[in-house]
Scaffold this motif. Structure first.
Motif, short mmCIF file in Angstrom:
data_model
loop_
_atom_site.label_atom_id
_atom_site.label_comp_id
_atom_site.label_asym_id
_atom_site.label_seq_id
_atom_site.Cartn_x
_atom_site.Cartn_y
_atom_site.Cartn_z
N SER A 36 0.78 -1.20 -0.08
CA SER A 36 -0.02 0.10 0.04
C SER A 36 0.91 1.18 -0.11
N TYR A 37 1.84 1.24 0.78
CA TYR A 37 2.90 2.38 0.78
C TYR A 37 3.43 2.75 -0.47
N THR A 38 3.72 1.80 -0.99
CA THR A 38 4.59 1.85 -2.40
C THR A 38 3.56 2.27 -3.52
N ILE A 39 2.32 2.01 -3.50
CA ILE A 39 1.33 2.56 -4.58
C ILE A 39 1.11 4.10 -3.91
N LEU A 40 0.81 4.26 -2.54
CA LEU A 40 0.80 5.82 -2.15
C LEU A 40 2.06 6.67 -2.65
N LEU A 41 3.45 6.02 -2.64
CA LEU A 41 4.56 6.69 -3.06
C LEU A 41 4.62 6.80 -4.68
N VAL A 42 4.09 6.01 -5.30
CA VAL A 42 3.74 6.22 -6.64
C VAL A 42 2.98 7.27 -6.87
N VAL A 43 1.83 7.29 -6.41
CA VAL A 43 0.81 8.34 -6.60
C VAL A 43 1.37 9.86 -6.42
N CYS A 44 1.95 9.79 -5.12
CA CYS A 44 2.94 11.23 -4.67
C CYS A 44 3.84 11.55 -5.75
N PHE A 45 4.40 10.59 -6.00
CA PHE A 45 5.57 11.00 -7.51
C PHE A 45 4.68 11.37 -8.66
N LEU A 46 3.87 10.81 -9.19
CA LEU A 46 2.95 11.54 -10.20
C LEU A 46 2.58 12.44 -10.07
N GLY A 56 -1.19 25.17 -10.19
CA GLY A 56 -0.59 26.56 -10.19
C GLY A 56 -0.05 26.83 -8.65
N PRO A 57 -0.60 27.88 -8.02
CA PRO A 57 -0.20 28.45 -6.60
C PRO A 57 -0.42 27.36 -5.62
N TYR A 58 -1.27 26.24 -5.92
CA TYR A 58 -1.25 25.48 -4.81
C TYR A 58 -0.56 24.24 -4.87
N TYR A 59 0.43 24.40 -5.76
CA TYR A 59 1.32 23.31 -5.75
C TYR A 59 2.36 23.04 -4.79
N ASP A 60 2.96 23.84 -4.04
CA ASP A 60 3.83 23.90 -3.12
C ASP A 60 2.64 23.27 -1.92
N PHE A 61 1.54 23.62 -1.58
CA PHE A 61 0.58 23.18 -0.57
C PHE A 61 0.53 21.66 -0.94
N VAL A 62 0.12 21.37 -1.87
CA VAL A 62 -0.03 19.99 -2.26
C VAL A 62 0.88 19.02 -2.14
N GLN A 63 2.31 19.45 -2.48
CA GLN A 63 3.41 18.83 -1.91
C GLN A 63 3.57 18.30 -0.65
N TYR A 64 3.42 19.51 0.28
CA TYR A 64 3.67 19.25 1.57
C TYR A 64 2.83 18.41 2.14
N ALA A 65 1.46 18.57 1.75
CA ALA A 65 0.30 17.85 2.21
C ALA A 65 0.77 16.51 1.87
N CYS A 66 1.19 15.94 0.64
CA CYS A 66 1.54 14.81 0.22
C CYS A 66 2.64 14.26 1.15
N LEU A 67 3.62 14.94 1.39
CA LEU A 67 4.73 14.50 2.28
C LEU A 67 4.12 14.32 3.88
N ALA A 68 2.99 15.16 4.33
CA ALA A 68 2.69 14.96 5.65
C ALA A 68 2.03 13.60 5.69
N VAL A 69 1.21 13.05 4.56
CA VAL A 69 0.29 11.91 4.18
C VAL A 69 1.25 10.68 4.37
N LEU A 70 2.38 10.94 3.49
CA LEU A 70 3.36 9.64 3.57
C LEU A 70 3.91 9.57 5.00
N ALA A 71 4.40 10.72 5.69
CA ALA A 71 4.80 10.62 7.26
C ALA A 71 3.84 9.81 8.14
N ILE A 72 2.68 10.36 8.32
CA ILE A 72 1.63 9.70 8.97
C ILE A 72 1.36 8.44 8.48
N ALA A 73 1.40 8.02 7.40
CA ALA A 73 1.04 6.68 6.81
C ALA A 73 2.13 5.57 7.34
#
Length: 186
Positions: A36-46, A56-73
């Motif tokens: 499951s974590y591998t699939i989550l990593l692939v989704v975040c990479f894509l 657009g301007p939300y790109y950085d926020f989405v990237q930080y949110a993705c990193l937070a989700v990866l860390a919590i998971a």
């Protein structure tokens, strides 16, 4: 002497006939979580690779949110299997199946034997590699599952439940002795 009708507290669950799981269940959970974590990593990479144009301007926020989700998971996936193993208990008696489990939320499922419609033993690919299986007990109200049992134990549990159901049905078919009215009963 233990009173079988007395309520069982969580701390006492391992002391009054409850059975625990095999430690291989943690390995099965870790393997499933790794997939499951591998699939989550692939989704975040894509998401990182292809989303800058439309976010657009939300790109950085989405990237930080993705990193937070990866860390919590990751923390959850590392901590969950030992907690699940420590809390999981099940018991089969003449009249009920009692299953207790949970990681963040503890669930306690009681299934009366008389309500059981079907008993099924199943194995997924990971559990099959490890020699584990699940027993699913189907009732009119839903399903209850005893997870991560050794295959032999899963088959024994299914056979025991089928025997209990068969005995209960035989007892229902047996006519109860009735007394006939007449001079002998006066």
């Amino acid at each position: 002497m233990v009173d079988k009708g007395a309520p069982v507290h969580e701390a006492d669950a391992g002391k009054v006939g409850y059975r625990r799981l095999n430690r291989k269940c943690m390995l099965s959970m870790y393997i499933g979580y790794a997939i499951s974590y591998t699939i989550l990593l692939v989704v975040c990479f894509l998401l990182r690779s292809y989303s800058q144009g439309f976010l657009g301007p939300y790109y950085d926020f989405v990237q930080y949110a993705c990193l937070a989700v990866l860390a919590i998971a990751l923390v959850y996936m590392v901590a969950a299997p030992p907690v699940y193993y420590a809390r999981y208990r099940y018991q089969i008696t003449e009249d009920k199946v009692d299953v207790r489990y949970g990681i963040l939320v503890i669930r306690h499922i009681l299934v009366p034997i008389e309500r059981v419609h079907q008993v099924e033993v199943s194995r997924g690919p990971i559990d099959n590699m490890l020699g584990l299986g699940d027993v699913t007990i189907t009732t009119a109200g839903g399903d209850a599952t005893i997870n991560y049992l050794e295959i032999e134990e899963a088959e024994e549990v299914a056979d025991r439940l089928n025997n209990l159901i068969g005995r209960m049905l035989q007892d229902r078919k047996s006519p109860a002795p009735t007394s006939l009215p007449g001079p002998a009963n006066d």
